[in-house]
Design an enzyme around this catalytic site. Structure first.
Site, PDB file in Angstrom:
ATOM      1  N   ASP A   6       0.849  -1.184   0.000  1.00 47.10           N
ATOM      2  CA  ASP A   6       0.000   0.000   0.000  1.00 47.10           C
ATOM      3  C   ASP A   6       0.890   1.242   0.000  1.00 47.10           C
ATOM      4  OD1 ASP A   6      -2.979   0.993   0.619  1.00 47.10           O
ATOM      5  OD2 ASP A   6      -1.573   2.252   1.737  1.00 47.10           O
ATOM      6  N   ASN A  19      -2.445  13.116  -4.285  1.00 48.06           N
ATOM      7  CA  ASN A  19      -3.530  13.637  -5.116  1.00 48.06           C
ATOM      8  C   ASN A  19      -3.916  15.050  -4.719  1.00 48.06           C
ATOM      9  OD1 ASN A  19      -3.918  11.472  -6.901  1.00 48.06           O
ATOM     10  ND2 ASN A  19      -5.215  10.369  -5.449  1.00 48.06           N
ATOM     11  N   HIS A  21      -4.579  14.579  -9.626  1.00 46.81           N
ATOM     12  CA  HIS A  21      -4.798  13.159  -9.947  1.00 46.81           C
ATOM     13  C   HIS A  21      -3.876  12.659 -11.060  1.00 46.81           C
ATOM     14  CE1 HIS A  21      -8.212  12.422  -7.308  1.00 46.81           C
ATOM     15  NE2 HIS A  21      -8.612  13.646  -7.582  1.00 46.81           N
ATOM     16  N   ASP A  61      -1.754   9.295 -10.791  1.00 51.50           N
ATOM     17  CA  ASP A  61      -1.700   8.210 -11.786  1.00 51.50           C
ATOM     18  C   ASP A  61      -0.257   7.842 -12.114  1.00 51.50           C
ATOM     19  OD1 ASP A  61      -4.441   8.173 -11.847  1.00 51.50           O
ATOM     20  OD2 ASP A  61      -4.628   9.272 -13.745  1.00 51.50           O
ATOM     21  N   GLU A  91      -4.785   2.318  -4.214  1.00 54.15           N
ATOM     22  CA  GLU A  91      -3.322   2.334  -4.147  1.00 54.15           C
ATOM     23  C   GLU A  91      -2.763   1.052  -3.544  1.00 54.15           C
ATOM     24  OE1 GLU A  91      -4.799   4.773  -0.535  1.00 54.15           O
ATOM     25  OE2 GLU A  91      -5.414   4.321  -2.588  1.00 54.15           O
TER      26      GLU A  91
END
Length: 370
Positions: free
Chosen positions: A230, A238, A243, A247, A273
Site C-alpha cells: 500500500d 492527489n 490526480h 496516476d 493504491e
C-alpha cells in the site's frame, strides 16, 4: 454497453479500424482489376465500358487517399457501393448475363454488415434493398440481348474470371471476419483481466490465477507467499499535485514491482493504491527479501512532475500459505484459503501502518515465530 458497441470503440480492434483496412485493400485490388478491364475493353473497342473503368480507377484512388487520411469513410463506402452496382449493371447490359459481372453485386450485402453504420435500422434496409436490386437485375437482364456480341471463348473467359475473382474475394472476407472475431476475443479477454491504468492483472484475474496456484502448491507441498503493498499517504499526493500525478505514482509503483519480482510471480492492482504480489514457491524469508527490495526502490524512485519530485514510500504486509493439517478433500478449500491468505497479509499491512508506515510487517503468527 453491448458487444457490438464495444468493438466499435476506437481503442478496440475491429469496427471502423477493421473497415478502413478492408477498404484500403479493396481500393488497391479494384484499381488494378479495373485498369486491366479498361485495357481489355479498349482492345475490343467497347469504349463505354473502357471509359467507365477509367473513372472507376480514379474513384478507387480517391477512396484510398480518403481512407488513409481517415476522412469521409462512410461516403467513400457508399461511393464504392454505387460504383459496383452501376458498373455491374452496365456491364451486364452491354455484354450480357453470361459475362458474369453480376457476381460483384453479390459481395455487397456481407460487407454492409461490417460497415461503419452502427444502427441495424440503417443496415437492414440497405441489405434488403441490395438483395431486391440484384433480383431486379436478374429479372430484367438475364435473357436480354447484349449490345456487344463477344466471341464465345472471350465471354466464357470473362464469366469464369469474374466468378473465380468473386469466390476468392469471399474467401478473403471470411478470413478477415474470422481474424476480427479472434482478435476481438483476445482484446476483450485482456480488457476483462487487466487494470487499464497500470497494465497489471486486475483483482478478478489474480483471484482466479491464485486459486489455481494454491491448489498446485498444496498438492506438492510447496511454499507460497503473498505481499500486500500500500502506498503511504497517497491521498496527500492527489491533494497536493493532482490526480495526474497520482496516476504517474501508481504507474511508477507498478513498474518497480514488475522489476523486482520474477517472471512467474503474479502482480496485480488490488484496488486504489493497494497492490498484491503472489510469490509461488517462495517461503516467508525470501518473500521478506523481495518486499525489502520493493520498499527500498520505491523510496529511492521519485516521480518527476513539472518542477517537482514526488517521493513516496510503501508499507507491505506478508503472509505465507499454511500447509500443515489441511485436508485435501475439501472442494472449496482453495478459494477460502486464498481469502484467508490475503486477509492475514492485509492485517499485517495495517499493523505496519499503525507502526509508522514505510516498513515491512509479517503476519502475526509468523512474526511471533521469528
Amino acid at each position: 454497453m453491448s458487444l457490438y458497441s464495444t468493438l466499435m470503440e476506437p481503442g478496440v480492434i475491429g469496427g471502423e479500424r477493421m473497415f478502413r483496412k478492408l477498404m484500403l485493400q479493396v481500393s488497391v485490388l479494384a484499381s488494378v482489376i479495373h485498369i486491366a478491364f479498361a485495357v481489355l475493353f479498349f482492345t475490343y473497342d467497347i469504349v463505354p465500358l473502357a471509359i467507365v473503368n477509367i473513372f472507376s480507377v480514379l474513384l478507387y484512388m480517391t477512396v484510398f487517399v480518403l481512407i488513409i487520411r481517415r476522412r469521409l469513410i462512410v461516403i467513400s463506402w457508399l461511393a464504392v457501393v454505387v460504383e459496383i452496382v452501376v458498373h455491374a449493371t452496365l456491364a451486364v447490359y452491354l455484354l450480357g448475363w453470361e459475362s458474369g459481372f453480376h457476381f460483384y453485386a453479390m459481395m455487397i450485402p456481407p460487407v454492409m454488415m461490417v460497415s461503419p453504420f452502427k444502427e441495424s435500422m440503417i443496415k437492414v434496409p440497405m441489405v434488403a434493398g441490395m438483395m431486391v436490386l440484384y433480383v431486379l437485375i436478374d429479372h430484367e437482364l438475364r435473357g436480354a440481348q447484349p449490345v456487344y456480341l463477344l466471341k464465345e471463348s472471350l465471354l466464357n473467359s470473362l464469366y469464369y474470371f469474374n466468378l473465380v475473382l468473386v469466390l476468392i474475394s469471399m474467401v478473403f472476407l471470411s478470413g478477415l471476419y474470422y481474424r476480427l472475431v479472434v482478435e476481438n476475443a483476445a482484446r476483450l479477454q485482456q480488457l476483462a483481466t487487466t487494470d487499464a491504468l497500470t497494465g497489471l492483472h486486475n483483482r478478478r484475474c489474480v483471484q482466479e490465477l491464485a486459486e489455481r496456484e494454491i491448489k498446485n502448491h498444496r498438492r506438492h507441498g510447496l511454499p507460497l507467499s503473498v505481499l500486500m503493498c500500500d502506498l503511504d499517504n497517497f491521498k496527500r499526493v492527489n491533494d497536493l499535485f493532482g490526480h495526474l500525478a497520482g496516476d504517474r505514482v501508481l504507474r511508477n509503483f507498478s513498474q518497480v514491482l514488475n522489476q523486482q519480482v520474477r517472471a512467474g510471480d503474479l502482480v496485480a492492482r488490488w484496488g486504489g493504491e493497494e497492490f498484491l504480489v503472489l510469490l509461488p514457491s517462495t517461503p516467508l524469508a525470501e518473500a521478506q527479501a523481495v518486499a525489502e527490495r520493493v520498499r527500498q526502490h520505491i523510496e529511492q524512485a521519485p516521480v518527476t512532475m513539472a518542477d517537482s519530485e514526488i517521493y513516496t514510500t510503501t508499507t507491505i504486509g506478508i503472509s505465507e500459505l499454511a500447509l500443515e493439517g489441511v485436508s485435501l478433500t475439501m472442494g472449496n478449500l482453495a478459494g477460502d484459503c486464498f481469502e484467508q491468505l490475503v486477509a492475514r497479509a492485509d492485517d499485517a499491512l495495517y499493523q505496519g501502518k499503525a507502526n509508522g508506515r514505510n516498513c515491512i510487517m509479517l503476519e502475526p503468527q509468523a512474526a511471533c515465530e521469528h
